[in-house]
Design a protein around this motif. Structure first.
Motif, PDB file in Angstrom:
ATOM      1  N   TRP A   1      13.723  87.272 -46.227  1.00  0.00           N
ATOM      2  CA  TRP A   1      14.156  85.978 -45.694  1.00  0.00           C
ATOM      3  C   TRP A   1      14.582  85.024 -46.800  1.00  0.00           C
ATOM      4  CZ3 TRP A   1       9.809  84.691 -41.556  1.00  0.00           C
ATOM      5  CH2 TRP A   1       9.987  85.536 -40.445  1.00  0.00           C
TER       6      TRP A   1
ATOM      7  N   ARG B   1      12.967  84.592 -36.066  1.00  0.00           N
ATOM      8  CA  ARG B   1      12.036  84.498 -37.197  1.00  0.00           C
ATOM      9  C   ARG B   1      10.768  83.732 -36.809  1.00  0.00           C
ATOM     10  NH1 ARG B   1      15.371  82.834 -42.638  1.00  0.00           N
ATOM     11  NH2 ARG B   1      16.712  84.690 -42.844  1.00  0.00           N
ATOM     12  N   ASN B   2      10.954  82.603 -36.125  1.00  0.00           N
ATOM     13  CA  ASN B   2       9.800  81.775 -35.790  1.00  0.00           C
ATOM     14  C   ASN B   2       8.874  82.462 -34.782  1.00  0.00           C
ATOM     15  OD1 ASN B   2      10.719  79.864 -37.530  1.00  0.00           O
ATOM     16  ND2 ASN B   2      11.356  78.386 -35.980  1.00  0.00           N
TER      17      ASN B   2
ATOM     18  N   GLN C   1      10.675  77.169 -42.110  1.00  0.00           N
ATOM     19  CA  GLN C   1      11.108  77.747 -40.851  1.00  0.00           C
ATOM     20  C   GLN C   1      11.060  76.744 -39.709  1.00  0.00           C
ATOM     21  OE1 GLN C   1      12.863  80.855 -42.013  1.00  0.00           O
ATOM     22  NE2 GLN C   1      12.626  80.566 -39.831  1.00  0.00           N
TER      23      GLN C   1
ATOM     24  N   VAL D   1      16.975  81.869 -36.145  1.00  0.00           N
ATOM     25  CA  VAL D   1      15.852  80.954 -36.362  1.00  0.00           C
ATOM     26  C   VAL D   1      14.724  81.224 -35.374  1.00  0.00           C
ATOM     27  CG1 VAL D   1      15.131  78.540 -36.302  1.00  0.00           C
ATOM     28  CG2 VAL D   1      17.288  79.162 -37.402  1.00  0.00           C
TER      29      VAL D   1
END
Length: 371
Positions: free
Chosen positions: A257, A230-231, A201, A227
């Motif tokens: 994911w 998610r992070n 990630q 991105v």
């Protein structure tokens, strides 16, 4: 519009005609401009660099007759039949300038010479034939060879391959532990694959940089939303609250994911080298249909669970009075973050739907034969 890439072009000739074949599949929005001195062609299609925007601009060795010339768009290529002007003769090359273009190759099926009745014409044709044979000999070694990938292509190949390996490991490790002991897998997801998911990630941030540099033909906005979303959940919401580390929702989230990515990265790798596989293409543009909504729902539930924890710890919150005269309450931010899930999810799903409609046109199972 981005700069057009050069597709492979194969050419041959007779004394009165030029034959061109542009190696481009599933052509859309083609723009053709044929004059007596040259040819300009631009279109979207699937060529040596995958699905992209391609174009050529050729200045002919001698004038041609556009009115007596024609072309046709076929499923796997575009074919031109161009009438030469003046007395028929064999051209020593296609272009006006004597340059060697890496994308221009001889079409060996279209190299032909017509017999002449006079000895003079026979001699001239023989000399031109010898010249063409010599030219063919020079290019023969390059006939079936692809150009060696440049540094950018090699880098993107390594990046996509490493991401594919990383997500495949995560998915396989979690699936194996589910099969072995599902209760252990649900409560120890971070122990099983936490380090790996963090690594891939962090590396995924580069997917925002690639389109900004023009290295890939895509918008940076969907990559940024996916991105960074998610992070934020991984490193901030989950990473900074130990009471979430053993929650069963993490297993579902990591499986979703990785399930999305193990079909996405092989598609990217093939596209880098102008290759295509119908099954991989279909999976890449179909797997998101169940996985995207499930991923959004799981992320939202994790944020909901985190709100009371961060109310209790007051972590990341800033209260007045302070030197900066600024206040920030992190649980309120999480509630606001939940509010953007619906429009953000709608945007990402809409983007994928439009890409799917376009991509599946090129799969034989989903398209009609084009004349």
């Amino acid at each position: 519009m981005a700069e057009a890439l050069s597709p492979f072009v194969y050419w041959g000739q007779k004394t009165d005609q030029i034959f061109l074949k542009i190696d481009l599949r599933d052509v859309e929005n083609e723009v053709v401009k044929l004059t007596d001195s040259g040819l300009s062609f631009n279109a979207e299609g699937f060529g040596v660099r995958g699905q992209n925007y391609y174009g050529i601009d050729i200045e002919f060795y001698h004038p041609v007759d556009p009115e007596e010339s024609k072309y046709r768009v076929m499923g796997r290529c575009i074919e031109f039949q161009i009438k030469k002007s003046g007395d028929g003769e064999i051209w020593p090359r296609l272009t006006y300038n004597k340059v060697k273009l890496p994308w221009l190759k001889i079409d060996f099926d279209k190299v032909a010479y017509e017999d002449s009745e006079s000895e003079k014409e026979e001699q001239e044709n023989s000399e031109q034939a010898d010249y063409m044979k010599q030219l063919e000999k020079e290019l023969l070694s390059d006939r079936d060879l692809e150009p060696f990938p440049d540094v950018k292509t090699c880098y993107l190949f390594v990046y996509n391959l490493m991401q594919f390996i990383g997500f495949t490991y995560i998915f396989t490790a979690l699936a194996y532990n589910c099969f072995k002991d599902i209760n252990y897998a649900f409560s120890n997801t971070l122990e099983i694959s936490g380090t790996q998911i963090m690594f891939v990630q962090v590396a995924a941030v580069l997917e925002i940089v690639h389109p900004l540099l023009g290295w890939v033909k895509s918008s940076p906005i969907p990559a940024f939303m996916q991105v960074m979303g998610r992070n934020f959940v991984l490193f901030i919401v989950v990473g900074q609250e130990p009471r979430l580390h053993e929650h069963s929702l993490l297993l579902i989230l990591f499986m979703v994911w990785s399930g999305i990515e193990i079909v996405r990265y092989p598609f990217y790798i093939l596209s880098l080298f102008g290759k295509k596989n119908d099954l991989i293409t279909w999976c890449r543009y179909t797997a998101w249909i169940p996985l995207y909504p499930l991923g959004f729902l799981t992320e939202a539930l994790i944020v909901v669970l985190a709100i009371p924890f961060y109310e209790d710890t007051e972590k990341f919150s800033v209260f007045l009075p302070n030197a900066c005269n600024f206040s920030f309450y992190f649980p309120w931010f999480l509630k606001t973050y939940l509010g953007i899930f619906i429009p953000a999810g709608y945007y990402l799903i809409g983007t994928m739907y439009r890409q799917r409609q376009k991509a599946l046109k090129s799969i034989k199972l989903f398209r009609t034969k084009r004349d």
